[in-house]
Design an enzyme around this catalytic site. Sequence first.
Site, mmCIF file in Angstrom:
data_model
loop_
_atom_site.group_PDB
_atom_site.id
_atom_site.type_symbol
_atom_site.label_atom_id
_atom_site.label_comp_id
_atom_site.label_asym_id
_atom_site.label_seq_id
_atom_site.Cartn_x
_atom_site.Cartn_y
_atom_site.Cartn_z
ATOM 1 N N ARG B 306 31.111 6.167 34.000
ATOM 2 C CA ARG B 306 30.968 4.714 33.814
ATOM 3 C C ARG B 306 29.839 4.160 34.693
ATOM 4 O O ARG B 306 29.135 3.232 34.294
ATOM 5 C CB ARG B 306 32.287 3.976 34.083
ATOM 6 C CG ARG B 306 32.206 2.480 33.737
ATOM 7 C CD ARG B 306 33.559 1.790 33.734
ATOM 8 N NE ARG B 306 34.275 1.960 32.488
ATOM 9 C CZ ARG B 306 34.182 1.134 31.434
ATOM 10 N NH1 ARG B 306 33.379 0.077 31.470
ATOM 11 N NH2 ARG B 306 34.876 1.365 30.337
ATOM 12 N N GLU B 684 37.263 -6.746 34.823
ATOM 13 C CA GLU B 684 36.272 -6.091 35.682
ATOM 14 C C GLU B 684 34.884 -6.744 35.718
ATOM 15 O O GLU B 684 34.263 -6.787 36.780
ATOM 16 C CB GLU B 684 36.113 -4.622 35.249
ATOM 17 C CG GLU B 684 37.346 -3.792 35.534
ATOM 18 C CD GLU B 684 37.324 -2.477 34.774
ATOM 19 O OE1 GLU B 684 37.389 -2.509 33.530
ATOM 20 O OE2 GLU B 684 37.222 -1.428 35.415
#
Lengths: 476, 734
Positions: B306, B684
């Site tokens: 990620r 997030e």
Amino acid sequence: MFSLTLNGTRRHIRDVSPNTTLLDWLRERGHVGTKEGCAEGDCGACTVAIREGESWKAINSCLVPLPAMADREVLSVEGLSEPGKPLHPAQQAMVETLGSQCGYCTPGFVMSIFEAGHRPDLKGPENAWKLDDQLCGNLCRCTGYRPIRQALEQVAGTHPADGFQGQSPPIEALSYQAGEERFFRPATLEALWPLLEHHPKATLVCGATDLGLDITQKGVRFPTLISLEALPIGGLERRETGWRIGATMSLADLESAAPLPILTRMLRYFASRQIKHRATLGGNLCTASPIGDSAPVLMALGASVVLASKAGERSVLLDDFFLDYRKIDLRPGEILAYIDIPHPKPNTLRGAYKVSKRREMDISAVSAAFVVELSAGIVSSARLAYGGMAATTKRASATEAMLIGKPWNDENLELAIAALDFTPMSDHRGSAWYRTQVAGNLLRGFYAETRDTPVPELQEGHIGTVQVSGPVETQP
Amino acid sequence: MKPTPHESANLHVTGRAVYVDDAPSPHGCLWVHPVTSPVARGTLRYADASAARALPGVHAVLFDHDIPGDGLIGPIVHDEPLLSRGPLHFFGQPIAIVVAETRELAEQAAALVTLEIDEQPPILTIDGAIEAQDFLGTPHVIARGDIEKGLEGAEHVVHGEMRCGGQDHFYLETQAALVTPLEDSGFHILSSTQHPTEIQKMAALVLGLPANRVVCEVPRMGGGFGGKESQATQPACWAALGAWATGRPCRVRFSRHQDMAWTGKRHPFMGRYSAGFTDGKLVALKTDIYCNGGWSQDLSIPILDRAMFHTDNAYFIQDLHFQGHACRTNLPSNTAFRGFGGPQGVLVVEDAINRFAESQGLDAAQVRADSFYQEQQPTPYGQVLEGVRLRRIWKELRESSGYPERRSAEQGQGWVRSGIGFQPVKFGISFTASLLNQAGALVLVYADGSVQLNHGGTEMGQGLHSKMLKICAIELGVPQSKIRVMRTATDKVPNTSATAASSGTDLNGAAVKNACHQIRERMAKIRATMPGAPSFAQVALQCWINQVSLAASGFYATPGIGYDREAGRGTPFFYFAYGASVCEVNVNALTGEYRLVRADILHDVGDSILPGVDKGQVEGGFVQGLGWLTQEELINRPNGSAVTLGPSTYKIPSIGDIPRDFTVKLLDKAPQHGVIHGSKAVGEPPFMLAIAVLTALRHAISSFGPGPVELAVPATPEAVLRAITIQKGELPRA
């Protein structure tokens, strides 16, 4: 046996170790609304309120040995409102502003906001800074604080008609024992002396904000504790020669009495509201931490401590009171009873500074206090005291000596900074390089700050501990 | 309009909300405490538990060989011995567990277990692991075009190295579990976890049971932030093992010190880069990034992935080569934390842009805006972007924040200097292990018209239950007051994914909608047979009378996503969330202290389901990012033990650290096609908006001298003073 009042109900306590904290006692008895987040007095999830005089004070229940609450009235989050009835305004405000997300810190915040509701000194923009101070002992990891601050603004100083008005009960003498563990709380000095004599190894305690850490973090079980909390040495007195501060006066009370601006400035960032409600000047000096924030200020002011015993009193200059790392000149049978601060001469410059990783509720990397007396522009006396630069709070003697008799000007300032003679350590609060840089720069900042105002007061919204923007070019 | 409060707000503020450790102990409950490694690396030669076992009130001391099932656990690869099998990999690694009458006794007995250990020097840092060439998993490469030509052809090339530290989750509620043995050799686990299915699977594995013998239930969490995605497993498995061995309920709760000592953190990262710029635009980027994974894999590989998926952040880069490695070190295994590597990846490219802008005397915001993705441009891994909202956000935020005027204002001349920074974010939404993008729900309508809502997501404060409640009410056509959101439990919804990756609402909301639609269709048929306008409750009753089912299980799986890690190509994300911030700081050059005076945020949450909740996520995420970048500093001793074990030494933001002038707006009229009620994930993405504070600090520091700014992260007052001193030329550049 002793008793306390919890949420309006009288509770009689026996067979509970005096090393049990108020928090553990509450949770063991099913009052689980009050949470443990850290057990070191830094997160505030354990906050409850105790009644003192006509007001309520938020405290960390994780640090308080239970017998210290004897005779007191304790309010936990469960006591604020009854199930099915309307919420208390402090609770309602937190609901409406979305001040709770995970909810774990919320009971602690609610109790701090509850206290704020009953504080008389929070109204108006000039008191805005007190709002941060009010909540800096409560950590929230979810919200980012904006809604919580909004809830506080809604409630602070509103004196809600919530039925919690009243007067605290008197705190009486206590002699408590559970198993082999004892807790004494004499109410007079006459009663204290024999206790000190019969229990020479007893540990003295007042607010327990430091001692509580020994219990929760190091697992210490104190066989005998003698609390000084009920002794009549908690007042503030203006004498002809100076201020006499009672060793057991809480820092919050001292802050609001504000005898000296330089002290007030130090107390603002000393600790959280919860800690300041329980911590005392006497305690802060007796723990003798090299990074204690009060010692540099008191040392710069030329304070003495009055040490009392059955034999009488002796006065020791604070400079001589600290012997070594965490070692003090306190003899068996003695207590620190008062701190005497001589009235500063009118023509002195005074400043107190604290630098830490986080502005609020942190331990300093470097703290400093400077008192410089001038006669016609010439330094006649200089007391420059530093915390965080050596194993004890320490004056910069070489620099002081160098300054005396010299004009207080740019050139001598730089010479004075060059004469600073410390070899600080590197740790997680700051490297030796940083401490050394800051030690000099604080003196530089003090010089600039006191040019127009001999005793500058703390301004809200200041960028650093030094509050002036300084000259365009500062290097010699 | 007043925002809708959190679904549990009344319970929170009255102290009646129950967390795991608040649940009363069942009859005969025992406490579990681990015996842990006193070294960061070594071999356990011998352990003697006789003194501990002899202590009255101690019921068991259990080692690896006492485990009835498989003693190896882990969220992806099972590479973690629940209890050490000899090799010791980090300071605090569990070697055995003590089961005793009280928590204090268990802790006391654990200290009586004597250990004989051969100690070896530990590897604690990324540099140490690179030197030892000790990595977890395989490297990951994402590349496009010809990077060498791209850099050669660029007008300017900057080289640099970005380093960032870890971050403790500091959820206010520490890890906890309570395990009760059941009559049929089953176990009920109450756990503070983001991933009840993981707890169920791992406890079953450890006890050698099929999954149907274990039920995991989550009341709520006092914060998670990723720290309870994989790492709530260990305490729950210890308690399960204790309950299995003694036949009595067992519970465990970490103290703050234990939690900080034993659990993993956000991954520290190091990224070396060469970045090419032409016409003030980023055109080429070569990076080698390394994360400090700790001793086991845990989630380090997808976190590294990620990070690499976000090294482009909001910018189209023509030629690029990203390579990533996960380092094995002797630390607690670093784990998921809000952003899941994304923030660290973003920091690399932002560091390059800042360095370029500072060295050329440009406004970094202009470089950023000029480098923005255009509609239909492909990401480094080949996903074509649709619905790019970066320019719209920048245009609106530029105006509302007054950025241009403030950027060109005087920065001050004395010790106090001001600085301003702009930070955009593009964040991919979906688990990058595509199969995890599935969720279930179980909706039960009772004959009196009241409803129980079960779904696979967990509540950790993010407001997931509040959103599910609203979705359920809309889809069923009943007021929210008729619906009760139940605790998350694996006997209601099986095979769930972790509540993570910001995906809770997207996945579970769609599953809830699916369940509600089944029931609504059945009820509609009955309603059609009833005269007048019957109420929901009347229809429900009639359904029961007509023998029509009022329960439905809903399911959802995200369509059309997938990624080929070997090729570095695919469509790992269903869509992207966007946002931006403008932050201003004032810095004091005497001490390096500073104040964030103003923050303006504009964030894209699609059509918000609950604006109050979403705003709370944006603010909270921003402030958590602020903490990571400015003051949260984890410190270990050379022997691998932690110095920072509590809030007295580890400073998360407190109320005085947030800007007085703090404006958060949600992007208006921004529906996201194909997502529940047109919304977008929010957990997030806002975390990265705090990077604007770093840029603002660098802007302020750059006023002290020419050239790029050497500001370490976290930017503590000391780091700022050091950077100022370097900028003045009084300290050498590193």
